[in-house]
Design a protein around this motif. Structure first.
Motif, PDB file in Angstrom:
ATOM      1  N   VAL A 773     -28.741  31.518  12.656  1.00 47.93           N
ATOM      2  CA  VAL A 773     -28.537  30.090  12.378  1.00 47.93           C
ATOM      3  C   VAL A 773     -28.462  29.846  10.876  1.00 47.93           C
ATOM      4  O   VAL A 773     -27.565  29.142  10.374  1.00 47.93           O
ATOM      5  N   VAL A 774     -29.406  30.436  10.166  1.00 45.59           N
ATOM      6  CA  VAL A 774     -29.418  30.219   8.708  1.00 45.59           C
ATOM      7  C   VAL A 774     -28.173  30.815   8.071  1.00 45.59           C
ATOM      8  O   VAL A 774     -27.534  30.212   7.194  1.00 45.59           O
ATOM      9  N   ALA A 775     -27.802  32.021   8.524  1.00 46.00           N
ATOM     10  CA  ALA A 775     -26.621  32.673   7.954  1.00 46.00           C
ATOM     11  C   ALA A 775     -25.354  31.899   8.289  1.00 46.00           C
ATOM     12  O   ALA A 775     -24.428  31.795   7.476  1.00 46.00           O
ATOM     13  N   PHE A 776     -25.319  31.357   9.511  1.00 44.76           N
ATOM     14  CA  PHE A 776     -24.144  30.593   9.907  1.00 44.76           C
ATOM     15  C   PHE A 776     -23.984  29.335   9.050  1.00 44.76           C
ATOM     16  O   PHE A 776     -22.871  28.976   8.640  1.00 44.76           O
ATOM     17  N   LEU A 777     -25.092  28.684   8.732  1.00 42.94           N
ATOM     18  CA  LEU A 777     -25.027  27.476   7.903  1.00 42.94           C
ATOM     19  C   LEU A 777     -24.656  27.801   6.466  1.00 42.94           C
ATOM     20  O   LEU A 777     -24.067  26.964   5.761  1.00 42.94           O
ATOM     21  N   ALA A 778     -24.977  29.042   6.018  1.00 45.09           N
ATOM     22  CA  ALA A 778     -24.732  29.412   4.617  1.00 45.09           C
ATOM     23  C   ALA A 778     -23.482  30.256   4.443  1.00 45.09           C
ATOM     24  O   ALA A 778     -23.251  30.813   3.374  1.00 45.09           O
ATOM     25  N   ARG A 779     -22.647  30.349   5.455  1.00 46.28           N
ATOM     26  CA  ARG A 779     -21.527  31.284   5.396  1.00 46.28           C
ATOM     27  C   ARG A 779     -20.449  30.858   4.408  1.00 46.28           C
ATOM     28  O   ARG A 779     -19.632  31.684   3.976  1.00 46.28           O
ATOM     29  N   LYS A 780     -20.374  29.529   4.037  1.00 44.72           N
ATOM     30  CA  LYS A 780     -19.310  29.042   3.157  1.00 44.72           C
ATOM     31  C   LYS A 780     -19.732  28.946   1.701  1.00 44.72           C
ATOM     32  O   LYS A 780     -19.013  28.377   0.886  1.00 44.72           O
ATOM     33  N   LEU A 781     -20.909  29.473   1.384  1.00 49.49           N
ATOM     34  CA  LEU A 781     -21.331  29.473  -0.018  1.00 49.49           C
ATOM     35  C   LEU A 781     -20.447  30.405  -0.819  1.00 49.49           C
ATOM     36  O   LEU A 781     -19.861  31.357  -0.279  1.00 49.49           O
ATOM     37  N   PRO A 782     -20.342  30.198  -2.186  1.00 48.92           N
ATOM     38  CA  PRO A 782     -19.434  31.034  -3.011  1.00 48.92           C
ATOM     39  C   PRO A 782     -19.751  32.504  -2.888  1.00 48.92           C
ATOM     40  O   PRO A 782     -20.916  32.915  -2.700  1.00 48.92           O
ATOM     41  N   ASP A 783     -18.691  33.357  -2.997  1.00 51.86           N
ATOM     42  CA  ASP A 783     -18.823  34.803  -2.807  1.00 51.86           C
ATOM     43  C   ASP A 783     -19.709  35.467  -3.831  1.00 51.86           C
ATOM     44  O   ASP A 783     -20.215  36.569  -3.603  1.00 51.86           O
ATOM     45  N   THR A 784     -19.891  34.820  -4.961  1.00 47.14           N
ATOM     46  CA  THR A 784     -20.662  35.488  -5.997  1.00 47.14           C
ATOM     47  C   THR A 784     -22.058  35.812  -5.536  1.00 47.14           C
ATOM     48  O   THR A 784     -22.587  36.871  -5.819  1.00 47.14           O
ATOM     49  N   PHE A 785     -22.629  34.940  -4.827  1.00 48.28           N
ATOM     50  CA  PHE A 785     -23.997  35.163  -4.341  1.00 48.28           C
ATOM     51  C   PHE A 785     -24.063  35.358  -2.823  1.00 48.28           C
ATOM     52  O   PHE A 785     -25.128  35.624  -2.288  1.00 48.28           O
ATOM     53  N   ASN A 786     -22.978  35.185  -2.139  1.00 51.29           N
ATOM     54  CA  ASN A 786     -23.023  35.004  -0.691  1.00 51.29           C
ATOM     55  C   ASN A 786     -22.747  36.307   0.084  1.00 51.29           C
ATOM     56  O   ASN A 786     -21.698  36.916  -0.086  1.00 51.29           O
ATOM     57  N   GLU A 787     -23.712  36.731   0.929  1.00 51.18           N
ATOM     58  CA  GLU A 787     -23.485  37.760   1.957  1.00 51.18           C
ATOM     59  C   GLU A 787     -23.793  37.183   3.337  1.00 51.18           C
ATOM     60  O   GLU A 787     -23.967  37.907   4.309  1.00 51.18           O
ATOM     61  N   ALA A 788     -23.883  35.829   3.402  1.00 45.09           N
ATOM     62  CA  ALA A 788     -24.281  35.171   4.638  1.00 45.09           C
ATOM     63  C   ALA A 788     -23.256  35.360   5.759  1.00 45.09           C
ATOM     64  O   ALA A 788     -23.609  35.487   6.932  1.00 45.09           O
ATOM     65  N   LYS A 789     -21.967  35.378   5.364  1.00 47.81           N
ATOM     66  CA  LYS A 789     -20.981  35.535   6.436  1.00 47.81           C
ATOM     67  C   LYS A 789     -21.045  36.921   7.069  1.00 47.81           C
ATOM     68  O   LYS A 789     -20.808  37.089   8.275  1.00 47.81           O
ATOM     69  N   PHE A 790     -21.416  37.939   6.284  1.00 49.29           N
ATOM     70  CA  PHE A 790     -21.592  39.284   6.860  1.00 49.29           C
ATOM     71  C   PHE A 790     -22.831  39.349   7.766  1.00 49.29           C
ATOM     72  O   PHE A 790     -22.823  39.983   8.815  1.00 49.29           O
ATOM     73  N   ILE A 791     -23.869  38.653   7.302  1.00 48.70           N
ATOM     74  CA  ILE A 791     -25.085  38.591   8.131  1.00 48.70           C
ATOM     75  C   ILE A 791     -24.799  37.838   9.428  1.00 48.70           C
ATOM     76  O   ILE A 791     -25.313  38.181  10.498  1.00 48.70           O
ATOM     77  N   THR A 792     -23.933  36.818   9.343  1.00 45.59           N
ATOM     78  CA  THR A 792     -23.584  36.047  10.553  1.00 45.59           C
ATOM     79  C   THR A 792     -22.940  36.939  11.595  1.00 45.59           C
ATOM     80  O   THR A 792     -23.319  36.927  12.782  1.00 45.59           O
ATOM     81  N   PHE A 793     -21.952  37.721  11.154  1.00 45.59           N
ATOM     82  CA  PHE A 793     -21.295  38.626  12.106  1.00 45.59           C
ATOM     83  C   PHE A 793     -22.267  39.670  12.667  1.00 45.59           C
ATOM     84  O   PHE A 793     -22.266  39.976  13.863  1.00 45.59           O
ATOM     85  N   SER A 794     -23.094  40.214  11.793  1.00 43.99           N
ATOM     86  CA  SER A 794     -24.036  41.245  12.237  1.00 43.99           C
ATOM     87  C   SER A 794     -25.051  40.682  13.229  1.00 43.99           C
ATOM     88  O   SER A 794     -25.380  41.297  14.242  1.00 43.99           O
ATOM     89  N   MET A 795     -25.553  39.479  12.943  1.00 43.65           N
ATOM     90  CA  MET A 795     -26.530  38.889  13.844  1.00 43.65           C
ATOM     91  C   MET A 795     -25.899  38.415  15.157  1.00 43.65           C
ATOM     92  O   MET A 795     -26.563  38.387  16.205  1.00 43.65           O
ATOM     93  N   MET A 796     -24.622  38.061  15.092  1.00 47.49           N
ATOM     94  CA  MET A 796     -23.918  37.709  16.323  1.00 47.49           C
ATOM     95  C   MET A 796     -23.845  38.918  17.255  1.00 47.49           C
ATOM     96  O   MET A 796     -24.122  38.820  18.462  1.00 47.49           O
ATOM     97  N   VAL A 797     -23.474  40.059  16.685  1.00 51.64           N
ATOM     98  CA  VAL A 797     -23.442  41.297  17.477  1.00 51.64           C
ATOM     99  C   VAL A 797     -24.843  41.675  17.937  1.00 51.64           C
ATOM    100  O   VAL A 797     -25.084  42.060  19.083  1.00 51.64           O
ATOM    101  N   PHE A 798     -25.810  41.544  17.012  1.00 52.43           N
ATOM    102  CA  PHE A 798     -27.199  41.887  17.303  1.00 52.43           C
ATOM    103  C   PHE A 798     -27.713  41.079  18.505  1.00 52.43           C
ATOM    104  O   PHE A 798     -28.292  41.631  19.453  1.00 52.43           O
TER     105      PHE A 798
END
Length: 864
Positions: A773-798
């Motif tokens: 949930v947290v990663a999904f909400l933070a997925r659109k943050l700038p790439d400089t600091f953001n790995e949330a979209k990768f965590i979103t995919f990983s947690m979705m599979v998880f």
């Protein structure tokens, strides 16, 4: 041989007239009483007399209907039974041997007095009274003229006549030795204290019949009995025995004696109709005279006759080829056959005269005209029994004649024992020979109870405590030869003195079956036998022998045909495909030698090595912007937890010992909780970092290693607490699962407490869901600091893996259940490794030009 009604009427009128005259032939050795029925009464004088009440002739008597005065005549004569005259000859032979034996009864001669009872109870009473009276005056205790010294009476071919004799003789305590009745009730010494018999009671025979039927698996048979008291007793006795041994009667036919010899077509049709179909075995029970009905029976059946039936060659036809009959064990008497072969006709020997008249169909001038109807020629005296075929007169001694012979010798040995006693010797010294033997019949009883001797055939003869002879039964197979002759083959035995369980024996290889069976053992069952692996199902209302067959259920076997029920295999065994035997189960578990275990272990090692490589890459490039930008400490902690996750999967492969079972689920739950905590901490750190960029943001104080450590430590400690409670209450343990997999014993770890197991999974799911949930909400943050979209995919599979894990885990058994859990661990851990770290490794290793501070700043500005 039939006598006309007119001749019989005149004879019967004479027979029923009492006589008050004592008229005796003067010969000392053979005095023939010419009173009452002189053609069927035989007398031989002696110092001591043995009485005999035998059965040779069958009459059908007029039945009283109480509507008119009784008639003093008979309806008609049924038949003479030539075979029964051998009983008289056996008595004559035994008396002759004893009188010629100077050692057995010195200076004492035996005589006999034989009466005919016509197979009739009423006449049995009459003639027993005649034995006790003088010249048929029928006045008890009255003596006129000849003073017979009657000591014992031999007779009672049937149960009814034996009981009738015992009733009268019991009043005078005169010993009675039956030669033909097997009825059980006659063994009652309270009711029949003076009764003895030279045959065993029928209990042994009934046991032999049952064991014969069970030996050949004949459980569906026909039963023919005769409608009299003996038939009733036999049915009452045999029915519960059959029921206990699961033997059923397809039909029970009761034949009235009135129809014997009348060739009743209706009765014949009834027998023919009842014996059709799959009933191949018919048990027939009756007395000696029952064999007169043999010509009316159907052929092609296995006939089993009891010893009472006296199955002899006189009435044998081709229909009885292959029949089995029970006979009392007897041995061949030396000199008896020679005695019969040398018999010659003498006027003074009434027994031989009557036998000659019946067998050779001739007559003597000494007899009245009543006898002339039997034959048209006069006896020459040159006739010989040796010339006759076996179906006319058997020279071999029958078992009934054998028992008569033994009965005479039993009396002789009792007299010898009394003579040998001290009182006997004293009496001989003090008086004459006759006064020495002035004994009373009741004095014989103590000696009869204990008499024991070997007869001239070498067989030991003695009575048991019930007055029954201790003897065995032979099973005879009747074989009809081509020249219309026969052969009696002994094929089995019922021996009460054999070791327990071996009383019954039979040699089925020598049995000749009826021709239609082609020497194969006949079947006689209501239904086909159930094969091994099937059990019998009896439908309500059907006979217990009529059933259907049902295959044994899972886990049960039936290793014998016609099993009543299937037996469960032991826990360490399982049924074969035929379900007729239990075979040992295979011990199985997910091992490294198993192909599935080998594949999973290989992937676990590959993932472990991949994680090590990623950890090495991140360690080597720890000063690069991409490593620093994503919380270096949490990254290392997550990679280490993933290493442990992959190693944790190896705990599920191999023999599950006690320590391994404790570590499997606990290590899995804690390590995954740490990994999930690290992911959650990384996601929360990303969100806080963006929130802290705002001017005067209070979130700057939350940034740093302290927050990450608090998140990881607190979330992990909750899982540790759950695991601690699990270990303290109901920890996992190794077990042998005997039932989940057919044919296998699964060695596995039992979770102990299923609730705690699912509590670990639920908590792990909550961490994963929070991270998603947290990663999904933070997925659109700038790439400089953001790995949330990768965590979103990983947690979705998880989350998808572990949501699908529960139903899959519950639907699998044995080692495949373990494989599902290993697969879920590898896929969920691999998703974290792949989606979170492989993109970074791609940049670090293959695109180092993108791993610079300038590139990160530029991307951040572009996003704005």
């Amino acid at each position: 041989m039939m006598i006309t009604e007119q001749d019989l009427t005149s004879l019967a009128t004479f027979l029923l007239l009492p006589s008050s005259v004592c008229k005796i032939d003067g010969d000392k050795n053979y005095m023939i009483a010419k009173l009452f029925d002189n053609e069927h009464e035989y007398y031989s004088s002696g110092d001591l007399i043995i009485g005999g009440v035998f059965s040779h002739i069958i009459y059908i008597f007029e039945q009283d209907d109480f509507k008119q005065s009784p008639k003093p005549n008979y309806k008609h004569l049924m038949s003479f039974m030539r075979k029964n005259y051998q009983h008289d000859l056996a008595l004559l032979f035994a008396v002759k041997e004893i009188n010629e034996n100077s050692e057995l009864l010195p200076n004492i001669t035996l005589g006999f007095h034989i009466m005919e009872n016509y197979f009739n109870t009423k006449i049995t009473y009459l003639n027993v009274m005649n034995l006790l009276s003088t010249q048929h005056a029928r006045i008890p205790n009255y003596k006129c003229g000849r003073q017979d010294h009657l000591l014992a009476v031999i007779g009672g071919l049937s149960s009814a006549t034996s009981s009738a004799m015992a009733t009268v003789l019991g009043l005078y305590k005169i010993p009675q030795i039956s030669h033909g009745s097997l009825a059980r009730e006659l063994s009652d010494k309270v009711q029949y204290p003076i009764f003895y018999r030279m045959i065993p009671n029928q209990d042994l025979q009934l046991s032999g019949i049952v064991q014969l039927l069970l030996h050949f698996q004949w459980t569906w048979i026909g039963l023919i009995v005769f409608d009299d008291r003996n038939g009733d007793t036999f049915l009452q006795t045999i029915t519960p025995v059959f029921t206990r041994n699961v033997i059923c009667t397809a039909f029970t036919l009761r034949i009235p004696y009135m129809k014997f010899g009348s060739h009743d077509n209706g009765l014949k049709e009834t027998i023919d109709s009842l014996t059709q179909g799959i009933v191949n075995v018919i048990l027939i029970y009756g007395d000696s005279q029952s064999s007169l009905y043999i010509p009316s029976i159907p052929s092609g059946k296995i006939w089993i006759s009891t010893a009472q039936w006296d199955f002899t060659a006189e009435y044998v036809s081709d229909k009885f080829h292959g029949a089995l009959s029970f006979t009392i064990h007897s041995k061949k008497l030396p000199k008896f056959q020679e005695f019969l072969q040398n018999l010659q006709l003498h006027e003074r020997d009434s027994v031989i005269q009557r036998l000659w008249e019946l067998i050779f169909r001739c007559w003597k001038t000494v007899y009245s005209k009543t006898h002339q109807m039997i034959g048209s020629s006069k006896c020459t005296g040159l006739e010989s029994l040796e010339e006759l075929p076996g179906n006319v007169f058997e020279l071999e001694i029958s078992f009934y004649s054998y028992t008569v012979y033994n009965a005479v010798y039993a009396v002789a040995h009792v007299l010898h024992a009394m003579y040998s006693s001290s009182s006997g010797h004293k009496a001989v010294q003090n008086g004459s020979r006759l006064s020495a033997w002035n004994i009373q019949p009741w004095e014989l009883h103590p000696y009869l109870k204990n008499v024991r001797f070997n007869n001239n055939a070498g067989q030991e003869v003695f009575f048991n405590e019930n007055g029954d002879l201790e003897a065995s039964f032979d099973i005879i197979n009747w074989v009809m030869l081509r020249n219309s002759t026969f052969e009696k083959v002994k094929v089995g035995k019922m021996d009460p003195e054999a070791p327990s369980g071996q009383e019954f024996s039979i040699n089925e290889t020598v049995i000749q079956w009826p021709k239609r069976f082609n020497q194969t053992i006949p079947h006689s069952t209501c239904t086909e036998n159930c094969y091994p692996g099937y059990n019998k199902i009896i439908e309500e209302g059907d006979a217990i022998c009529c059933y259907s067959c049902s295959q044994c259920p899972e886990g049960a076997v039936a290793n014998k045909p016609d099993s009543k029920a299937c037996n469960q295999c032991p826990d360490d065994q399982y049924p074969n495909k035929q379900r007729d035997d239990c075979i040992p189960k295979i011990i199985t578990f997910l091992s490294y030698t198993d192909p599935l275990g080998r594949v999973l272990a290989t992937f676990a090692i590959l993932f472990f090595c991949s994680t090590l490589w990623v950890l090495g890459v991140f360690t080597k490039h720890r000063q690069t912007p991409i490593v620093k930008a994503n919380n270096k400490g949490l990254t290392y902690m997550l990679l280490i937890s993933l290493l442990l996750c992959f190693l944790c999967s190896l705990l599920f492969i191999g023999w599950p010992g006690k320590v391994i079972c404790l570590l499997q689920q606990i290590a899995f739950g804690i390590v995954f909780a740490v990994a999930g905590s690290c992911v959650l901490a990384k996601t929360i750190t990303v969100v806080l970092a963006f929130m802290a960029r705002k001017p005067n943001s209070k979130m700057k104080g939350w940034l740093g290693k302290r927050l990450s450590c608090v998140i990881v430590l607190s979330c992990s400690l909750v899982q540790v607490g759950i695991s601690g409670v699990w270990l303290g209450t109901s920890p996992p343990f190794p077990e042998l699962d005997m039932h989940s997999q057919p044919g296998q014993i699964v060695v596995q770890c039992n979770e102990g407490s299923v609730t705690m197991f699912y509590a670990v999974l639920v908590y792990m799911g909550l961490l994963s869901l929070a991270s998603f949930v947290v990663a999904f909400l933070a997925r659109k943050l700038p790439d400089t600091f953001n790995e949330a979209k990768f965590i979103t995919f990983s947690m979705m599979v998880f989350c998808s893996v572990w949501v699908s894990f529960v139903p899959t885990y519950l639907c699998t058994k044995g080692k495949y259940m373990v494989a599902v859990e290993i697969f879920s661990i590898l896929v969920s851990s691999g998703s974290l490794l792949g989606f979170i770290f492989l993109p970074k490794c791609y940049i670090i290793v293959l695109r180092p030009d993108l791993n610079s501070k300038k590139q990160f700043i530029r991307k951040g500005m572009y996003r704005k």
